[in-house]
Motif scaffolding. Structure first.
Motif, mmCIF file in Angstrom:
data_model
loop_
_atom_site.group_PDB
_atom_site.id
_atom_site.type_symbol
_atom_site.label_atom_id
_atom_site.label_comp_id
_atom_site.label_asym_id
_atom_site.label_seq_id
_atom_site.Cartn_x
_atom_site.Cartn_y
_atom_site.Cartn_z
ATOM 1 N N ASN A 185 0.826 -1.211 0.000
ATOM 2 C CA ASN A 185 0.000 0.000 0.000
ATOM 3 C C ASN A 185 0.854 1.252 0.000
ATOM 4 N N LEU A 186 1.967 1.200 0.738
ATOM 5 C CA LEU A 186 2.862 2.361 0.758
ATOM 6 C C LEU A 186 3.426 2.634 -0.628
ATOM 7 N N ASN A 187 3.824 1.530 -1.291
ATOM 8 C CA ASN A 187 4.377 1.710 -2.639
ATOM 9 C C ASN A 187 3.329 2.317 -3.573
ATOM 10 N N ARG A 188 2.116 1.790 -3.467
ATOM 11 C CA ARG A 188 1.040 2.320 -4.325
ATOM 12 C C ARG A 188 0.744 3.777 -3.966
ATOM 13 N N THR A 189 0.791 4.079 -2.690
ATOM 14 C CA THR A 189 0.538 5.458 -2.269
ATOM 15 C C THR A 189 1.605 6.403 -2.800
ATOM 16 N N VAL A 190 2.857 5.932 -2.747
ATOM 17 C CA VAL A 190 3.954 6.760 -3.268
ATOM 18 C C VAL A 190 3.760 7.011 -4.762
ATOM 19 N N ALA A 191 3.378 5.912 -5.471
ATOM 20 C CA ALA A 191 3.178 6.063 -6.915
ATOM 21 C C ALA A 191 2.024 7.020 -7.204
ATOM 22 N N THR A 192 0.958 6.843 -6.468
ATOM 23 C CA THR A 192 -0.200 7.718 -6.659
ATOM 24 C C THR A 192 0.154 9.155 -6.329
ATOM 25 N N SER A 193 0.927 9.304 -5.282
ATOM 26 C CA SER A 193 1.325 10.648 -4.886
ATOM 27 C C SER A 193 2.167 11.318 -5.985
ATOM 28 N N ARG A 241 -7.707 9.882 -8.321
ATOM 29 C CA ARG A 241 -6.480 9.508 -7.607
ATOM 30 C C ARG A 241 -6.608 9.817 -6.117
ATOM 31 N N ASP A 242 -7.242 10.931 -5.811
ATOM 32 C CA ASP A 242 -7.432 11.273 -4.390
ATOM 33 C C ASP A 242 -8.274 10.206 -3.694
ATOM 34 N N ARG A 243 -9.320 9.760 -4.373
ATOM 35 C CA ARG A 243 -10.153 8.700 -3.768
ATOM 36 C C ARG A 243 -9.331 7.423 -3.586
ATOM 37 N N THR A 244 -8.516 7.148 -4.627
ATOM 38 C CA THR A 244 -7.659 5.954 -4.521
ATOM 39 C C THR A 244 -6.706 6.067 -3.340
ATOM 40 N N LEU A 245 -6.123 7.266 -3.189
ATOM 41 C CA LEU A 245 -5.191 7.482 -2.063
ATOM 42 C C LEU A 245 -5.901 7.262 -0.730
ATOM 43 N N TYR A 246 -7.118 7.804 -0.644
ATOM 44 C CA TYR A 246 -7.873 7.665 0.595
ATOM 45 C C TYR A 246 -8.164 6.188 0.879
ATOM 46 N N LEU A 247 -8.594 5.483 -0.200
ATOM 47 C CA LEU A 247 -8.902 4.063 -0.014
ATOM 48 C C LEU A 247 -7.652 3.277 0.402
ATOM 49 N N GLN A 249 -8.006 16.348 -16.538
ATOM 50 C CA GLN A 249 -6.947 16.172 -15.532
ATOM 51 C C GLN A 249 -7.516 16.302 -14.122
ATOM 52 N N THR A 250 -8.469 17.240 -13.964
ATOM 53 C CA THR A 250 -9.076 17.428 -12.634
ATOM 54 C C THR A 250 -9.878 16.189 -12.231
ATOM 55 N N ASP A 251 -10.598 15.614 -13.211
ATOM 56 C CA ASP A 251 -11.346 14.376 -12.898
ATOM 57 C C ASP A 251 -10.400 13.251 -12.476
ATOM 58 N N LEU A 252 -9.289 13.145 -13.235
ATOM 59 C CA LEU A 252 -8.301 12.112 -12.874
ATOM 60 C C LEU A 252 -7.743 12.373 -11.477
ATOM 61 N N LEU A 253 -7.529 13.635 -11.187
ATOM 62 C CA LEU A 253 -6.976 13.976 -9.875
ATOM 63 C C LEU A 253 -7.938 13.563 -8.745
#
Lengths: 392, 141
Positions: free
Chosen positions: A40-48, A181-187, A174-178
């Protein structure tokens, strides 16, 4: 070397096996939690990283239109004033617009769809730069007619809303994608949190289970320890008691040993003293048995007879001594001393004849006393005195 | 009857350590084995014991530290035990004296003739415990 009392191996103890299994499960859960958390950390870093990239792209998109407007404003001022400062300002703005465009192209280079979408925007911007370049060329050349024609054509063809729509559409995507990604980060953060909490909870439950499994063993060990302490105390008490008994016995034995040595010493002393008394008597003393055999004699007796003790001890007294006139020819076996001894009587100051070693007969005065042990005659004592010759 | 061969651990006369709280007994006998046994037994009974084989040594012990009780034999190297008792009585009139001897006395003789000189008469043929009992009767433990 094993003995019957040696503890069983750990692997053979069912409780220990269950406890080890619990700890194994705990370790597995911890490993799973670590793996999931790291993933999850790796995915979070990538998402970030991607979110930062998207923010940067949106920032670049947001400055494109204002920069273009500023550049074209500077161009208009230069056309009106022909001032070199306005020319420089217009050039700087177009240069800045180029830099923003290059950054945006670089940011979209990794995604073909975005790259293609931004290519349209970049193309429009390039056209605007080309028109501006041609206007400056005509202006510097002083070709007013060509300049006027170009401006008219541009006014007819160019619709700034087309560029604004393209940028807005791209920015909206881009805003929709953002947001996604924010929802993904939260999840992902929630997943990590719940994974860790669930792991900790499972581990806690497993630890409780292990404690429950070993509680009986712990209670048994505590009881065994208490029993061992009680046994040790009892053993120590017995040892102390036994030691005290042994000490007392030793003391008693030592005292008894001293008593025995004392008795022996006293007996030797008494014997020596008794012998001393008899040996100190100047008269000859013979101690005889009930059969009138010599059992003891003093030095005066040895001196008087001239015989050594070995020649007299256990020999009949009659060998060396006879009562004068005691022999009856009619009764050759009659012995007056034997009769006296048998009757328990005493003889005092009787005349007798002593036969010396050389066969000489010596006249003596004889006294005889029976030896009584309680009421029984066990022997006798004969005391001889050298008789003074009646007629020298 | 004197024995001139003395073992190293029993000197001709021994002096106790001054200041000890244990009762002090002077044993006089011309036979060293007897003195050895007495010393060993009485020490085990928690008494301090000085020994002397003759009257001269006995007087030296008395002068050095007056004993609480005197045990003496009748026959000594240099004097008669009863005579020594008379001399010690002058020096220590209140100290009890036990006559310990192998010379057998008629108890009546002891009662009639010796009671003014000695406190007790013990035969050497009697057990040592009877001697200790008599000592305790006179001076306690």
């Amino acid at each position: 070397m094993s003995t019957e009392n040696s503890p069983p191996p750990v692997a053979a103890d069912p409780t220990m096996r269950r406890v080890l299994a619990c700890f194994g499960l705990i370790l597995a859960v911890l490993g799973l939690v670590v793996a999931v958390s790291l993933n999850n950390l790796n995915r979070t870093v990538a998402t970030s990283d991607w979110v930062n990239h998207t923010h940067a792209l949106i920032t670049e998109l947001d400055v494109l239109q204002p920069t273009l407007a500023a550049a074209e404003g500077g161009l208009s001022r230069y056309l009106l004033t022909a001032d070199q400062r306005d020319h420089t300002a217009y050039q700087d703005k177009f240069a800045e617009l180029g830099e923003h465009t290059d950054v945006a192209i670089a940011l979209t280079a990794g995604t073909p769809a975005e790259q293609q979408q931004f290519q349209q925007i970049a193309l429009l911007l390039a056209k605007r730069a080309d028109v501006a370049s041609r206007i400056i060329h005509f202006k510097k050349a002083g070709d007013t007619a060509a300049l006027q024609q170009l401006l008219n054509e541009d006014a007819e063809k160019y619709d700034h809303r087309e560029l604004a729509q393209l940028i807005e559409k791209f920015r909206s995507a881009q805003t929709d994608l953002l947001s996604a990604r924010d929802r993904t980060l939260y999840l992902q953060a929630q997943t990590t949190r719940w994974t860790v909490l669930t792991g900790l909870g499972l581990d806690f439950l497993l630890l409780c289970g292990a404690a429950w499994l070993i509680r009986d063993a712990l209670a048994a060990r505590t009881l065994a320890n208490r029993l061992l302490q009680q046994t040790n105390a009892q053993l120590e008490e017995k040892v102390n008691q036994r030691t005290a008994e042994l000490s007392a016995s030793n003391a008693q034995l030592a005292a008894q040993s001293l008593e025995d040595r004392w008795s022996k010493q006293a007996l030797e002393h008494q014997n020596r003293y008794n012998l001393l008394i008899i040996d100190s008597i100047a008269d000859a003393v013979f101690v005889v048995t009930k059969l009138l055999n010599v059992s003891r004699l003093n030095p005066a007796a040895i001196h008087l007879t001239g015989l050594e003790p070995v020649e007299l001890i256990d020999k009949p007294l009659a060998r060396v001594l006879a009562l004068e006139g005691g022999k009856d020819p009619a009764k050759p076996n009659f012995d007056p001393l034997a009769r006296t001894l048998a009757e328990g009587h005493e003889l005092r100051d009787k005349a007798g004849l002593l036969t010396t070693k050389g066969g000489q007969s010596v006249p003596v005065r004889l006294s005889f006393y029976p030896l009584r042990d309680r009421d029984k005659v066990v022997g006798g004592v004969v005391i001889l005195q050298h008789s003074a010759p009646a007629h020298p | 009857m004197s024995n001139t061969t003395r073992p190293p651990f029993v000197p001709a006369h021994t002096l106790p350590t001054p200041g000890s709280s244990r009762k002090h007994i002077l044993a006089i006998d011309d036979e060293l084995p007897i003195l050895e046994l007495l010393q060993e037994y009485l020490k085990a009974q928690n008494y301090r014991v000085s020994t002397a084989t003759n009257a001269h040594e006995a007087k030296r012990v008395v002068e050095a530290e007056a004993p609480d009780l005197i045990i003496t034999d009748l026959q000594l190297e240099d004097t008669d035990g009863l005579q020594l008792i008379e001399q010690l009585r002058i020096m220590l009139p209140k100290t009890p004296v036990i006559l310990l001897t192998g010379v057998l006395f008629d108890p009546h003789v002891v009662e009639d003739n010796l009671k003014w000189k000695i406190s007790s008469y013990i035969s050497k043929t009697a057990p040592l415990q009877s001697l200790v009992d008599e000592i305790r009767r006179h001076i306690g433990r």
